[in-house]
Design an enzyme around this catalytic site. Structure first.
Site, PDB file in Angstrom:
ATOM      1  N   SER A  65      55.279  40.782  40.107  1.00  0.00           N
ATOM      2  CA  SER A  65      54.190  42.006  40.228  1.00  0.00           C
ATOM      3  C   SER A  65      54.699  42.804  41.560  1.00  0.00           C
ATOM      4  O   SER A  65      54.101  43.843  41.767  1.00  0.00           O
ATOM      5  CB  SER A  65      52.754  41.376  40.525  1.00  0.00           C
ATOM      6  OG  SER A  65      52.813  40.221  41.298  1.00  0.00           O
ATOM      7  N   HIS A 117      56.386  43.935  33.299  1.00  0.00           N
ATOM      8  CA  HIS A 117      55.155  43.352  34.036  1.00  0.00           C
ATOM      9  C   HIS A 117      54.123  43.403  33.149  1.00  0.00           C
ATOM     10  O   HIS A 117      53.584  44.452  32.609  1.00  0.00           O
ATOM     11  CB  HIS A 117      55.200  44.271  35.400  1.00  0.00           C
ATOM     12  CG  HIS A 117      54.167  43.754  35.953  1.00  0.00           C
ATOM     13  ND1 HIS A 117      53.479  44.725  36.785  1.00  0.00           N
ATOM     14  CD2 HIS A 117      53.376  42.633  36.367  1.00  0.00           C
ATOM     15  CE1 HIS A 117      52.190  44.151  37.637  1.00  0.00           C
ATOM     16  NE2 HIS A 117      52.217  43.030  37.152  1.00  0.00           N
ATOM     17  N   GLU A 145      54.347  47.007  31.870  1.00  0.00           N
ATOM     18  CA  GLU A 145      55.122  48.103  33.010  1.00  0.00           C
ATOM     19  C   GLU A 145      56.387  47.740  32.731  1.00  0.00           C
ATOM     20  O   GLU A 145      57.003  46.412  32.934  1.00  0.00           O
ATOM     21  CB  GLU A 145      54.652  47.947  34.342  1.00  0.00           C
ATOM     22  CG  GLU A 145      54.142  48.991  35.128  1.00  0.00           C
ATOM     23  CD  GLU A 145      53.827  48.849  36.523  1.00  0.00           C
ATOM     24  OE1 GLU A 145      53.504  47.390  36.870  1.00  0.00           O
ATOM     25  OE2 GLU A 145      53.453  49.375  37.153  1.00  0.00           O
ATOM     26  N   ASN A 192      50.025  47.752  40.477  1.00  0.00           N
ATOM     27  CA  ASN A 192      49.681  47.047  41.603  1.00  0.00           C
ATOM     28  C   ASN A 192      49.604  48.103  42.817  1.00  0.00           C
ATOM     29  O   ASN A 192      48.875  47.950  43.934  1.00  0.00           O
ATOM     30  CB  ASN A 192      50.297  46.054  41.927  1.00  0.00           C
ATOM     31  CG  ASN A 192      50.079  45.029  40.981  1.00  0.00           C
ATOM     32  OD1 ASN A 192      48.936  44.851  40.372  1.00  0.00           O
ATOM     33  ND2 ASN A 192      51.208  44.054  40.767  1.00  0.00           N
TER      34      ASN A 192
HETATM   35  N1  CAA Z   1      43.292  34.782  27.506  1.00  0.00           N
HETATM   36  C1  CAA Z   1      43.122  35.386  26.077  1.00  0.00           C
HETATM   37  N2  CAA Z   1      42.300  35.990  25.664  1.00  0.00           N
HETATM   38  C2  CAA Z   1      41.048  36.279  26.367  1.00  0.00           C
HETATM   39  C3  CAA Z   1      41.135  35.842  27.507  1.00  0.00           C
HETATM   40  C4  CAA Z   1      42.166  35.126  28.173  1.00  0.00           C
HETATM   41  N3  CAA Z   1      42.094  34.504  29.413  1.00  0.00           N
HETATM   42  N4  CAA Z   1      39.842  36.358  28.397  1.00  0.00           N
HETATM   43  C5  CAA Z   1      39.273  37.127  27.519  1.00  0.00           C
HETATM   44  N5  CAA Z   1      39.953  37.051  26.033  1.00  0.00           N
HETATM   45  C6  CAA Z   1      39.590  37.820  24.911  1.00  0.00           C
HETATM   46  C7  CAA Z   1      38.357  37.116  24.289  1.00  0.00           C
HETATM   47  O1  CAA Z   1      38.761  36.113  23.568  1.00  0.00           O
HETATM   48  C8  CAA Z   1      37.956  38.273  23.526  1.00  0.00           C
HETATM   49  O2  CAA Z   1      38.769  38.141  22.393  1.00  0.00           O
HETATM   50  P1  CAA Z   1      37.944  39.149  21.057  1.00  0.00           P
HETATM   51  O3  CAA Z   1      37.905  40.528  21.400  1.00  0.00           O
HETATM   52  O4  CAA Z   1      39.228  39.053  19.901  1.00  0.00           O
HETATM   53  O5  CAA Z   1      36.696  38.447  20.496  1.00  0.00           O
HETATM   54  C9  CAA Z   1      38.284  39.559  24.174  1.00  0.00           C
HETATM   55  O6  CAA Z   1      39.302  39.142  25.415  1.00  0.00           O
HETATM   56  C10 CAA Z   1      37.170  39.885  25.170  1.00  0.00           C
HETATM   57  O7  CAA Z   1      36.609  38.833  25.957  1.00  0.00           O
HETATM   58  P2  CAA Z   1      35.103  38.542  26.471  1.00  0.00           P
HETATM   59  O8  CAA Z   1      34.263  39.230  25.149  1.00  0.00           O
HETATM   60  O9  CAA Z   1      35.213  37.024  26.727  1.00  0.00           O
HETATM   61  O10 CAA Z   1      34.864  39.420  27.825  1.00  0.00           O
HETATM   62  P3  CAA Z   1      35.316  40.955  28.130  1.00  0.00           P
HETATM   63  O11 CAA Z   1      34.686  41.874  26.944  1.00  0.00           O
HETATM   64  O12 CAA Z   1      34.512  40.918  29.574  1.00  0.00           O
HETATM   65  O13 CAA Z   1      36.688  41.006  28.318  1.00  0.00           O
HETATM   66  C11 CAA Z   1      38.384  41.065  29.951  1.00  0.00           C
HETATM   67  C12 CAA Z   1      37.246  40.345  29.399  1.00  0.00           C
HETATM   68  C13 CAA Z   1      39.514  41.329  28.692  1.00  0.00           C
HETATM   69  C14 CAA Z   1      39.183  39.804  30.832  1.00  0.00           C
HETATM   70  C15 CAA Z   1      38.022  42.184  30.547  1.00  0.00           C
HETATM   71  O14 CAA Z   1      37.027  41.811  31.577  1.00  0.00           O
HETATM   72  C16 CAA Z   1      39.141  43.113  31.194  1.00  0.00           C
HETATM   73  O15 CAA Z   1      39.637  43.781  30.712  1.00  0.00           O
HETATM   74  N6  CAA Z   1      39.068  43.015  32.667  1.00  0.00           N
HETATM   75  C17 CAA Z   1      40.132  43.496  33.461  1.00  0.00           C
HETATM   76  C18 CAA Z   1      41.367  43.051  33.181  1.00  0.00           C
HETATM   77  C19 CAA Z   1      42.341  43.708  34.191  1.00  0.00           C
HETATM   78  O16 CAA Z   1      42.317  44.554  35.006  1.00  0.00           O
HETATM   79  N7  CAA Z   1      43.761  42.927  34.085  1.00  0.00           N
HETATM   80  C20 CAA Z   1      44.811  43.318  35.049  1.00  0.00           C
HETATM   81  C21 CAA Z   1      44.889  42.519  36.226  1.00  0.00           C
HETATM   82  S1  CAA Z   1      46.158  43.122  37.198  1.00  0.00           S
HETATM   83  C22 CAA Z   1      47.404  42.179  36.735  1.00  0.00           C
HETATM   84  O17 CAA Z   1      47.607  41.504  35.618  1.00  0.00           O
HETATM   85  C23 CAA Z   1      48.771  42.564  37.264  1.00  0.00           C
HETATM   86  C24 CAA Z   1      49.280  42.028  38.367  1.00  0.00           C
HETATM   87  O18 CAA Z   1      50.388  41.982  38.760  1.00  0.00           O
HETATM   88  C25 CAA Z   1      48.256  41.374  39.418  1.00  0.00           C
END
Ligand code: CAA
Length: 283
Positions: free
Chosen positions: A119, A140, A152, A190
């Site tokens: 990252s 990424h 990415e 990031n």
């Molecule tokens: N693994 C697999 N599937 C997951 C999961 C996980 N850890 N968490 C949630 N899901 C799935 C659920 O099973 C659900 O699936 P369906 O649509 O098939 O039913 C779906 O995702 C939606 O989940 P929820 O209904 O439980 O909850 P939500 O609608 O609040 O979504 C979330 C959860 C997808 C995490 C959402 O809150 C989100 O998009 N958050 C932002 C995430 C983000 O910004 N990620 C980037 C982080 S930065 C990064 O990764 C880069 C780095 O280098 C730091």
């Protein structure tokens, strides 16, 4: 070049997610970590995700077994000799990645592309550890990998056009949308996300708002799916701090200085969801 077998290094949050999407798109996967316990934990996280999809009627039980059947776990890095493409998703520490890339360069066939899910570590720096810098690239993925659409793709200075095209095509084969970022600290995702999270931590540190109010403002005021402090807990506060340090070191610009409160949490071992405590508490 035909890619049938994917090697994944690291069976943690990111590595297991990458293994899952690769196996779901039909590739055979060799999933490696340094301890059998880590490999088993990665496999059970994948099995749990797939079981949830079966419960929701999005996947049938036979498909779940077929996906799991395509993932082979191992603690032997030498088994990467059978991989057609490798994605490294090990701990975000430079010396660990350097060592891994030197070994992968020795083990893998010369035509094999070595991608890193880093990252924040510069791709050129990782590539310089190998005798194939034209075949080293950043790939990424976002957390949680099975859900997030973006990959990415980061070519380093020496990465060839052919490597870029093959990596791009692989991301699409996984059902993801690739976006290109050039090799500067934090790339695109990031570089933009982490200063926002860091600023949210400063708001908490300065008492501008409670953790709940800060997250509510960003969720309901900006339509973010989760607030920045909850997102920091999901990413891992140690990872957030490491990325801020990379931005700060890379640009020497004070706007990237990590918030002292973020550092304090990391020093206390409050790393977010993975340790049960970050800005929030988790059972
Ligand atoms: N693994 C697999 N599937 C997951 C999961 C996980 N850890 N968490 C949630 N899901 C799935 C659920 O099973 C659900 O699936 P369906 O649509 O098939 O039913 C779906 O995702 C939606 O989940 P929820 O209904 O439980 O909850 P939500 O609608 O609040 O979504 C979330 C959860 C997808 C995490 C959402 O809150 C989100 O998009 N958050 C932002 C995430 C983000 O910004 N990620 C980037 C982080 S930065 C990064 O990764 C880069 C780095 O280098 C730091």
């Amino acid at each position: 070049m035909k890619i049938e077998t994917l090697g994944v290094i690291g069976a943690g949050q990111m590595g297991s997610g990458i293994a899952q999407v690769a196996a779901a798109s039909g590739l055979a996967v060799i999933l490696n970590d340094i301890e059998q316990g880590f490999v088993d934990k990665g496999r059970s996280a994948i099995a749990g995700n797939l079981a949830r999809s079966v419960e929701k009627g999005k996947l049938d039980a036979a498909a779940k077994e077929a996906i799991l059947g395509r993932i082979r776990g191992t603690v032997r890095l030498e088994e990467m000799a059978a991989a057609d493409f490798v994605v490294e998703a090990a701990t975000e520490r430079q010396e660990i990645k350097f060592q891994l890339f030197r070994e992968l360069d020795r083990i893998c066939r010369p035509e094999v592309i070595l991608a890193s899910n880093t990252s924040s570590i510069p791709i050129g720096r990782i590539a310089s550890q190998t005798r194939r810098p034209d075949k080293v690239i950043g790939m990424h993925f976002m957390n949680p990998v099975p859900v997030m659409k973006l990959v990415e793709v980061i070519p380093g200075l020496a990465t060839s056009e052919e490597t870029l095209k093959a990596t791009w095509a692989l991301a699409e084969r996984f059902g993801k949308t690739p976006a290109r970022a050039n090799d500067y600290p934090g790339f695109i995702a990031n570089r933009i996300l982490l200063p926002m999270i860091n600023e949210a931590v400063y708001c908490l540190y300065h008492g501008v708002g409670t953790r709940e109010d800060i997250d509510t403002v960003m969720r309901l005021g900006m339509n973010h799916p989760m607030g920045p402090l909850a997102l920091a807990d999901l990413i891992g506060l140690d990872t957030c701090l490491a990325i801020m340090e990379t931005l700060y070191d890379g640009f020497k610009d004070s706007k990237y200085r990590p918030c002292p409160l973020l550092r304090k949490y990391v020093e206390a071992g409050w790393l977010g969801r993975k340790t049960g405590r970050g800005f929030y508490e988790y059972r």
